[in-house]
Design a protein around this motif. Structure first.
Motif, PDB file in Angstrom:
ATOM      1  N   PHE A  94      -2.336  10.409  -5.478  1.00  0.00           N
ATOM      2  CA  PHE A  94      -2.444   9.031  -5.957  1.00  0.00           C
ATOM      3  C   PHE A  94      -2.182   8.037  -4.837  1.00  0.00           C
ATOM      4  CE2 PHE A  94      -2.637  10.671 -10.122  1.00  0.00           C
ATOM      5  CZ  PHE A  94      -2.988   9.633 -10.973  1.00  0.00           C
ATOM      6  N   SER A  95      -2.861   6.906  -4.902  1.00  0.00           N
ATOM      7  CA  SER A  95      -2.570   5.789  -4.009  1.00  0.00           C
ATOM      8  C   SER A  95      -2.631   4.506  -4.827  1.00  0.00           C
ATOM      9  CB  SER A  95      -3.534   5.745  -2.833  1.00  0.00           C
ATOM     10  OG  SER A  95      -4.856   5.621  -3.266  1.00  0.00           O
ATOM     11  N   PHE A  96      -1.841   3.536  -4.402  1.00  0.00           N
ATOM     12  CA  PHE A  96      -1.717   2.259  -5.095  1.00  0.00           C
ATOM     13  C   PHE A  96      -1.787   1.124  -4.088  1.00  0.00           C
ATOM     14  CE2 PHE A  96       0.579   5.372  -7.578  1.00  0.00           C
ATOM     15  CZ  PHE A  96       0.282   5.061  -8.897  1.00  0.00           C
ATOM     16  N   GLU A  97      -2.321   0.006  -4.543  1.00  0.00           N
ATOM     17  CA  GLU A  97      -2.359  -1.206  -3.735  1.00  0.00           C
ATOM     18  C   GLU A  97      -1.824  -2.346  -4.599  1.00  0.00           C
ATOM     19  OE1 GLU A  97      -5.399  -3.559  -0.785  1.00  0.00           O
ATOM     20  OE2 GLU A  97      -6.223  -2.236  -2.313  1.00  0.00           O
ATOM     21  N   ASP A 143      11.361  -3.424  -4.045  1.00  0.00           N
ATOM     22  CA  ASP A 143      10.321  -3.799  -5.009  1.00  0.00           C
ATOM     23  C   ASP A 143      10.539  -2.998  -6.287  1.00  0.00           C
ATOM     24  OD1 ASP A 143       8.046  -4.201  -6.560  1.00  0.00           O
ATOM     25  OD2 ASP A 143       6.649  -3.972  -4.901  1.00  0.00           O
ATOM     26  N   ASN A 144      11.165  -3.596  -7.263  1.00  0.00           N
ATOM     27  CA  ASN A 144      11.495  -2.907  -8.511  1.00  0.00           C
ATOM     28  C   ASN A 144      10.256  -2.440  -9.266  1.00  0.00           C
ATOM     29  OD1 ASN A 144      13.521  -2.037 -10.455  1.00  0.00           O
ATOM     30  ND2 ASN A 144      12.627  -3.597 -11.781  1.00  0.00           N
ATOM     31  N   GLU A 145       9.135  -3.152  -9.114  1.00  0.00           N
ATOM     32  CA  GLU A 145       7.900  -2.806  -9.819  1.00  0.00           C
ATOM     33  C   GLU A 145       7.287  -1.499  -9.314  1.00  0.00           C
ATOM     34  OE1 GLU A 145       6.938  -4.639 -12.474  1.00  0.00           O
ATOM     35  OE2 GLU A 145       8.776  -5.754 -12.070  1.00  0.00           O
ATOM     36  N   ILE A 146       7.743  -1.031  -8.165  1.00  0.00           N
ATOM     37  CA  ILE A 146       7.187   0.175  -7.549  1.00  0.00           C
ATOM     38  C   ILE A 146       7.679   1.438  -8.259  1.00  0.00           C
ATOM     39  CG2 ILE A 146       8.871   0.866  -5.786  1.00  0.00           C
ATOM     40  CD1 ILE A 146       6.605   0.567  -3.719  1.00  0.00           C
ATOM     41  N   ILE A 187      -3.906   1.210  -9.290  1.00  0.00           N
ATOM     42  CA  ILE A 187      -4.302   2.536  -8.802  1.00  0.00           C
ATOM     43  C   ILE A 187      -5.583   2.411  -7.996  1.00  0.00           C
ATOM     44  CG2 ILE A 187      -5.069   4.850  -9.451  1.00  0.00           C
ATOM     45  CD1 ILE A 187      -3.333   4.593 -11.962  1.00  0.00           C
ATOM     46  N   VAL A 188      -5.573   2.919  -6.779  1.00  0.00           N
ATOM     47  CA  VAL A 188      -6.755   2.909  -5.917  1.00  0.00           C
ATOM     48  C   VAL A 188      -7.423   4.274  -5.958  1.00  0.00           C
ATOM     49  CG1 VAL A 188      -7.563   2.639  -3.540  1.00  0.00           C
ATOM     50  CG2 VAL A 188      -5.740   1.168  -4.405  1.00  0.00           C
ATOM     51  N   ASP A 189      -6.623   5.320  -6.007  1.00  0.00           N
ATOM     52  CA  ASP A 189      -7.142   6.675  -6.023  1.00  0.00           C
ATOM     53  C   ASP A 189      -6.224   7.523  -6.885  1.00  0.00           C
ATOM     54  OD1 ASP A 189      -8.916   8.696  -5.431  1.00  0.00           O
ATOM     55  OD2 ASP A 189      -8.093   9.104  -3.448  1.00  0.00           O
ATOM     56  N   TRP A 198       0.854  -1.182   0.000  1.00  0.00           N
ATOM     57  CA  TRP A 198       0.000   0.000   0.000  1.00  0.00           C
ATOM     58  C   TRP A 198       0.889   1.230   0.000  1.00  0.00           C
ATOM     59  CZ3 TRP A 198      -4.659   1.708  -0.896  1.00  0.00           C
ATOM     60  CH2 TRP A 198      -5.068   2.931  -0.398  1.00  0.00           C
ATOM     61  N   MET A 199       0.564   2.180  -0.852  1.00  0.00           N
ATOM     62  CA  MET A 199       1.330   3.429  -0.890  1.00  0.00           C
ATOM     63  C   MET A 199       0.431   4.561  -1.361  1.00  0.00           C
ATOM     64  SD  MET A 199       3.682   2.578  -4.261  1.00  0.00           S
ATOM     65  CE  MET A 199       4.643   4.074  -4.192  1.00  0.00           C
ATOM     66  N   TYR A 200       0.713   5.734  -0.820  1.00  0.00           N
ATOM     67  CA  TYR A 200      -0.010   6.912  -1.282  1.00  0.00           C
ATOM     68  C   TYR A 200       0.926   8.108  -1.255  1.00  0.00           C
ATOM     69  CZ  TYR A 200      -0.603   8.312   3.639  1.00  0.00           C
ATOM     70  OH  TYR A 200      -0.382   8.680   4.943  1.00  0.00           O
ATOM     71  N   ARG A 201       0.564   9.126  -2.030  1.00  0.00           N
ATOM     72  CA  ARG A 201       1.380  10.343  -2.088  1.00  0.00           C
ATOM     73  C   ARG A 201       0.530  11.537  -1.694  1.00  0.00           C
ATOM     74  NH1 ARG A 201       5.290  12.499  -6.997  1.00  0.00           N
ATOM     75  NH2 ARG A 201       6.766  13.513  -5.582  1.00  0.00           N
ATOM     76  N   GLU A 202       1.028  12.254  -0.703  1.00  0.00           N
ATOM     77  CA  GLU A 202       0.364  13.467  -0.252  1.00  0.00           C
ATOM     78  C   GLU A 202       1.310  14.641  -0.467  1.00  0.00           C
ATOM     79  OE1 GLU A 202      -0.415  12.609   3.851  1.00  0.00           O
ATOM     80  OE2 GLU A 202       1.639  12.938   4.465  1.00  0.00           O
ATOM     81  N   GLU A 203       0.797  15.827  -0.244  1.00  0.00           N
ATOM     82  CA  GLU A 203       1.663  17.008  -0.329  1.00  0.00           C
ATOM     83  C   GLU A 203       2.807  16.826   0.666  1.00  0.00           C
ATOM     84  OE1 GLU A 203       1.572  19.814  -2.236  1.00  0.00           O
ATOM     85  OE2 GLU A 203      -0.233  19.215  -3.312  1.00  0.00           O
ATOM     86  N   PRO A 204       4.046  17.120   0.267  1.00  0.00           N
ATOM     87  CA  PRO A 204       5.185  16.955   1.179  1.00  0.00           C
ATOM     88  C   PRO A 204       5.037  17.786   2.448  1.00  0.00           C
ATOM     89  CG  PRO A 204       5.925  17.348  -1.060  1.00  0.00           C
ATOM     90  CD  PRO A 204       4.444  17.585  -1.048  1.00  0.00           C
TER      91      PRO A 204
END
Length: 98
Positions: free
Chosen positions: A80-83, A67-70, A93-95, A23-29
């Motif tokens: 964006f968020s990914f699962e 994880d090279n695929e990341i 892509i989740v969001d 699980w990963m997501y990106r928010e404003e730094p």
């Protein structure tokens, strides 16, 4: 080739316990040098998440070694968020917008 996007906030479940990221997501730094990425194994409960000692900052290259695929996900913009689909072993892509 290095991917210089800034530091990535990652769970020790991945770094120390060697669980795969799912699980990963990106928010404003939150500050300069922060990529905004937050990466988890998916096995962190609320108590674990509430303890800042359970997380480290790593470079994109350190995460890609796990994880090279990341790698392709790391170029996605904020919001964006990914699962990881454990059946296909692909990131989904989740969001966010494709």
């Amino acid at each position: 080739m290095e991917l210089n996007i800034g530091a990535i906030f990652i769970s020790n479940r991945i770094l120390q316990d060697k669980e795969p990221p799912t699980w990963m997501y990106r928010e404003e730094p939150s500050n300069e040098g922060d990529s905004g990425w937050r990466v988890f194994s998916g096995n962190e409960d609320d108590e674990y998440l509430d303890n800042p000692d359970n997380f480290k900052l790593v470079s994109a290259d350190q995460l890609i070694k796990i994880d090279n695929e990341i790698k392709v996900n790391l170029l996605a913009p904020y919001g964006f968020s990914f699962e990881k689909d454990l059946q296909t072993n692909e990131w989904v892509i989740v969001d966010g917008e494709e």
